[in-house]
Design a protein around this motif. Structure first.
Motif, mmCIF file in Angstrom:
data_model
loop_
_atom_site.group_PDB
_atom_site.id
_atom_site.type_symbol
_atom_site.label_atom_id
_atom_site.label_comp_id
_atom_site.label_asym_id
_atom_site.label_seq_id
_atom_site.Cartn_x
_atom_site.Cartn_y
_atom_site.Cartn_z
ATOM 1 N N ARG A 96 36.173 -42.002 104.234
ATOM 2 C CA ARG A 96 34.789 -41.684 103.868
ATOM 3 C C ARG A 96 34.221 -40.673 104.850
ATOM 4 N N THR A 97 33.579 -39.658 104.310
ATOM 5 C CA THR A 97 33.030 -38.587 105.142
ATOM 6 C C THR A 97 31.514 -38.537 104.998
ATOM 7 N N ALA A 98 30.844 -38.378 106.117
ATOM 8 C CA ALA A 98 29.394 -38.179 106.130
ATOM 9 C C ALA A 98 29.126 -36.691 106.318
ATOM 10 N N VAL A 99 28.202 -36.150 105.525
ATOM 11 C CA VAL A 99 27.881 -34.729 105.580
ATOM 12 C C VAL A 99 26.372 -34.552 105.591
ATOM 13 N N THR A 100 25.891 -33.688 106.468
ATOM 14 C CA THR A 100 24.493 -33.259 106.466
ATOM 15 C C THR A 100 24.503 -31.743 106.508
ATOM 16 N N ALA A 101 23.662 -31.104 105.677
ATOM 17 C CA ALA A 101 23.611 -29.644 105.645
ATOM 18 C C ALA A 101 22.163 -29.167 105.666
ATOM 19 N N THR A 102 21.915 -28.157 106.483
ATOM 20 C CA THR A 102 20.608 -27.489 106.478
ATOM 21 C C THR A 102 20.837 -26.022 106.139
ATOM 22 N N VAL A 103 19.834 -25.404 105.529
ATOM 23 C CA VAL A 103 19.929 -24.009 105.159
ATOM 24 C C VAL A 103 18.722 -23.259 105.728
ATOM 25 N N THR A 104 18.978 -22.031 106.145
ATOM 26 C CA THR A 104 17.903 -21.145 106.579
ATOM 27 C C THR A 104 17.853 -19.988 105.576
ATOM 28 N N SER A 125 31.540 -35.878 109.621
ATOM 29 C CA SER A 125 32.371 -36.834 110.362
ATOM 30 C C SER A 125 33.008 -37.788 109.359
ATOM 31 N N SER A 126 34.202 -38.225 109.686
ATOM 32 C CA SER A 126 34.929 -39.118 108.801
ATOM 33 C C SER A 126 35.258 -40.409 109.539
ATOM 34 N N ASN A 127 35.403 -41.504 108.774
ATOM 35 C CA ASN A 127 35.634 -42.806 109.401
ATOM 36 C C ASN A 127 37.107 -43.080 109.724
ATOM 37 N N ILE A 128 38.055 -42.338 109.134
ATOM 38 C CA ILE A 128 39.480 -42.599 109.387
ATOM 39 C C ILE A 128 40.145 -41.402 110.071
ATOM 40 N N ASN A 129 40.160 -40.285 109.412
ATOM 41 C CA ASN A 129 40.769 -39.058 109.921
ATOM 42 C C ASN A 129 39.655 -38.055 110.245
ATOM 43 N N PRO A 130 39.978 -37.006 110.961
ATOM 44 C CA PRO A 130 38.965 -35.972 111.152
ATOM 45 C C PRO A 130 38.520 -35.431 109.781
ATOM 46 N N ALA A 131 37.252 -35.171 109.647
ATOM 47 C CA ALA A 131 36.707 -34.682 108.375
ATOM 48 C C ALA A 131 37.354 -33.351 108.004
ATOM 49 N N TYR A 132 37.451 -33.131 106.709
ATOM 50 C CA TYR A 132 37.982 -31.879 106.179
ATOM 51 C C TYR A 132 37.192 -31.613 104.902
ATOM 52 N N VAL A 133 36.237 -30.680 104.966
ATOM 53 C CA VAL A 133 35.280 -30.499 103.869
ATOM 54 C C VAL A 133 35.230 -29.037 103.450
ATOM 55 N N ASN A 134 35.210 -28.843 102.131
ATOM 56 C CA ASN A 134 35.061 -27.522 101.532
ATOM 57 C C ASN A 134 33.616 -27.387 101.071
ATOM 58 N N ARG A 163 22.438 -34.668 102.349
ATOM 59 C CA ARG A 163 22.771 -35.759 103.271
ATOM 60 C C ARG A 163 23.550 -36.793 102.462
ATOM 61 N N VAL A 164 24.833 -36.944 102.802
ATOM 62 C CA VAL A 164 25.720 -37.880 102.123
ATOM 63 C C VAL A 164 26.400 -38.714 103.195
ATOM 64 N N THR A 165 26.470 -40.023 102.991
ATOM 65 C CA THR A 165 27.085 -40.887 104.006
ATOM 66 C C THR A 165 28.475 -41.384 103.617
ATOM 67 N N GLN A 166 28.811 -41.375 102.347
ATOM 68 C CA GLN A 166 30.088 -41.959 101.903
ATOM 69 C C GLN A 166 30.786 -41.056 100.889
ATOM 70 N N LEU A 167 31.220 -39.895 101.318
ATOM 71 C CA LEU A 167 31.908 -38.971 100.415
ATOM 72 C C LEU A 167 33.409 -39.242 100.497
ATOM 73 N N GLY A 168 34.007 -39.676 99.370
ATOM 74 C CA GLY A 168 35.431 -40.034 99.357
ATOM 75 C C GLY A 168 36.326 -38.826 99.126
#
Length: 145
Positions: A135-143, A76-85, A46-51
């Protein structure tokens, strides 16, 4: 000979009183179906401010049995749509690391991906790297199995 016959007869009669009847009965062997362990879903990141260009590593994910991991990520990103690897990484004892799965998602929302099949038992972590300005917010769950 009569004594032997009396002894055998007495032994048989005594055995029927001492040994439970279900032991003496002929029955087919019982079989049980193997029960696979229940899968577990856990939030690992859980990250709220990933640059832009920054990455965050998840908590360690322990695999006690070989199998496949499934991830659900919300971004989700605060400026542009999020783009996460995203990369599923297994650190090796010699200091190197092996990537066992990856995904890149563009846009705000919830996405899912699965690791390579038959992951070996061991310790893993998920790395999320933002590829967008802002800034991008990310939450990840794993099964896990």
């Amino acid at each position: 000979m009569k004594k032997l016959a009396k002894y055998v007869l007495l032994s048989l009669l005594t055995a029927t009183f001492v040994i439970p009847s279900d032991v003496l009965a002929a029955s087919s062997p019982t079989t049980t179906n193997a029960v696979s362990p229940a899968s577990t879903t856990t939030e690992v990141l859980r990250v709220t401010q990933l640059g832009n260009g920054e990455y965050a590593d998840s908590a360690f994910i322990y695999m006690n049995t070989s199998g496949t991991m499934s991830f659900v990520v919300t971004q989700s990103s605060n400026i542009n749509p999020a783009y996460v690897n995203y990369k599923l990484i297994k650190p090796e004892p010699d200091g190197t690391a092996t990537i066992w799965g990856s995904a890149v998602f563009e846009g705000d929302g919830t996405f899912s991906f699965t690791s390579k099949p038959n992951l070996p038992v061991g310790t893993y972590y998920l790395r999320a790297k933002s590829l967008v300005r802002g800034r991008t917010a990310v939450t990840a769950t794993v099964t896990t199995p």
